[in-house]
Write a protein that holds these residues in place. Structure first.
Motif, PDB file in Angstrom:
ATOM      1  N   SER A   1      74.333  12.096  34.652  1.00 55.87           N
ATOM      2  CA  SER A   1      73.667  11.011  35.372  1.00 55.87           C
ATOM      3  C   SER A   1      74.670  10.190  36.170  1.00 55.87           C
ATOM      4  O   SER A   1      75.604   9.611  35.611  1.00 55.87           O
TER       5      SER A   1
ATOM      6  N   SER B   1      74.436   6.409  35.325  1.00 59.43           N
ATOM      7  CA  SER B   1      75.078   6.062  34.056  1.00 59.43           C
ATOM      8  C   SER B   1      76.595   6.032  34.189  1.00 59.43           C
ATOM      9  O   SER B   1      77.253   5.086  33.739  1.00 59.43           O
ATOM     10  N   SER B   2      77.165   7.062  34.804  1.00 58.47           N
ATOM     11  CA  SER B   2      78.620   7.084  34.965  1.00 58.47           C
ATOM     12  C   SER B   2      79.086   5.975  35.897  1.00 58.47           C
ATOM     13  O   SER B   2      80.102   5.320  35.648  1.00 58.47           O
TER      14      SER B   2
ATOM     15  N   GLY C   1      71.365   3.054  31.697  1.00 57.81           N
ATOM     16  CA  GLY C   1      71.151   4.327  31.019  1.00 57.81           C
ATOM     17  C   GLY C   1      69.735   4.470  30.491  1.00 57.81           C
ATOM     18  O   GLY C   1      69.091   5.515  30.663  1.00 57.81           O
TER      19      GLY C   1
ATOM     20  N   ARG D   1      67.046   5.263  33.135  1.00 52.95           N
ATOM     21  CA  ARG D   1      66.939   6.642  33.609  1.00 52.95           C
ATOM     22  C   ARG D   1      66.072   7.494  32.680  1.00 52.95           C
ATOM     23  O   ARG D   1      65.413   8.437  33.116  1.00 52.95           O
TER      24      ARG D   1
ATOM     25  N   VAL E   1      72.252  11.347  30.515  1.00 57.81           N
ATOM     26  CA  VAL E   1      72.725   9.970  30.393  1.00 57.81           C
ATOM     27  C   VAL E   1      73.956   9.916  29.500  1.00 57.81           C
ATOM     28  O   VAL E   1      74.959   9.253  29.830  1.00 57.81           O
TER      29      VAL E   1
ATOM     30  N   PHE F   1      77.676   8.686  30.558  1.00 61.45           N
ATOM     31  CA  PHE F   1      78.480   7.712  29.823  1.00 61.45           C
ATOM     32  C   PHE F   1      79.846   8.300  29.475  1.00 61.45           C
ATOM     33  O   PHE F   1      80.876   7.619  29.573  1.00 61.45           O
TER      34      PHE F   1
END
Length: 271
Positions: free
Chosen positions: A187, A190-191, A228, A231, A242, A246
């Motif tokens: 994702s 998320s990153s 996160g 999503r 997700v 992370f």
């Protein structure tokens, strides 16, 4: 729900059935962990100062901790990536969880998180990146400004490259509350949130008075977890997407902060 999907553990089923409560509990646990860590570090520093011991970790320890975090996050990402593919247990569990969330997440919850998810949009992070970089340059913090820019830009290149490597399709989106195109793993929202708001927390520790540092850390983890969760609730990513976002974001963030600490130490000429 797909009949071929893997059965979910009871805890995961409960979390899916109580999605908003599960998110709130996770956020509360994260806050508690950060507060406990912060409180412990402050007490340790106070004891070291009372004993006239240098309160900061030396550069060697800082580099070691940063590299260890980066390697651990990379290992987590690799473990998730190894379980992708049709028929894999993780992929089937992803499908099952997404199907459960389709039933349990209310329309109102989706509408709220459809707004909050924009905190991780590329456009939002780009504007944030430019604004923070400009503010740092105006304060004379050119090294921090360069490190900030490299961290955000590097993740902006890394995530699409990883998506192309794995080529995973997104879940089927039915609600049309947000537009999500392209590949799914890991994702990008998320990153991107991990790197951008993690770097903001790092800058807060470097530049803000002590009384503002803990609130900055709590705010950063709140935004990251909210993005996160959004999503998942919006069903534009699988849970492993997700988690992988992370993990990749944490690996890049830890590496960037480690390099930044080395550069600042070298320029300051001290450990």
């Amino acid at each position: 729900m797909n009949a071929e999907a893997a059965p979910l553990p009871q805890l995961v089923l409960w979390a899916a059935e109580h999605a908003l409560a599960s998110f709130s509990l996770l956020l509360a646990l994260a806050w508690a962990a950060i507060w406990a860590g912060w409180y412990g570090l402050q007490r340790a520093q106070a004891r070291r100062q009372a004993l006239e011991v240098v309160p900061r970790l030396g550069i060697g320890w800082r580099v070691a901790v940063g590299l260890l975090i980066s390697l651990a996050a990379t290992a987590i990402f690799a473990a998730l990536a190894a379980q992708l593919g049709e028929g894999a247990a993780l992929s089937r569990a992803d499908q099952a969880l997404t199907g459960a969330l389709r039933i349990t997440v209310t329309r109102l919850t989706q509408q709220v998180f459809a707004v909050l998810t924009h905190l991780g949009d590329p456009a939002t992070l780009t504007l944030l990146g430019l604004g923070v970089a400009l503010a740092l340059v105006m304060r004379g913090q050119r090294t921090l400004a360069l490190g900030w820019a490299i961290a955000l830009a590097g993740n902006g290149l890394l995530n699409p490259a990883l998506k192309q490597v794995f080529g995973r399709a997104r879940p089927l989106e039915l609600h049309q509350l947000v537009s999500a195109t392209g590949l799914s793993f890991p994702s990008g929202h998320s990153s991107g949130a991990v790197v951008a708001f993690g770097m903001l927390a790092y800058l807060a520790l470097k530049l803000l008075p002590t009384r503002w540092q803990l609130p900055a850390l709590l705010a950063a983890v709140t935004v990251v977890l909210t993005v996160g969760a959004s999503r998942l609730f919006l069903r534009v990513h699988f849970a492993s997407d997700v988690l992988a976002g992370f993990a990749s974001g944490t690996a890049w963030l830890a590496l960037g902060i480690t390099v930044m600490e080395l550069v600042l130490w070298r320029r300051a000429g001290r450990s």
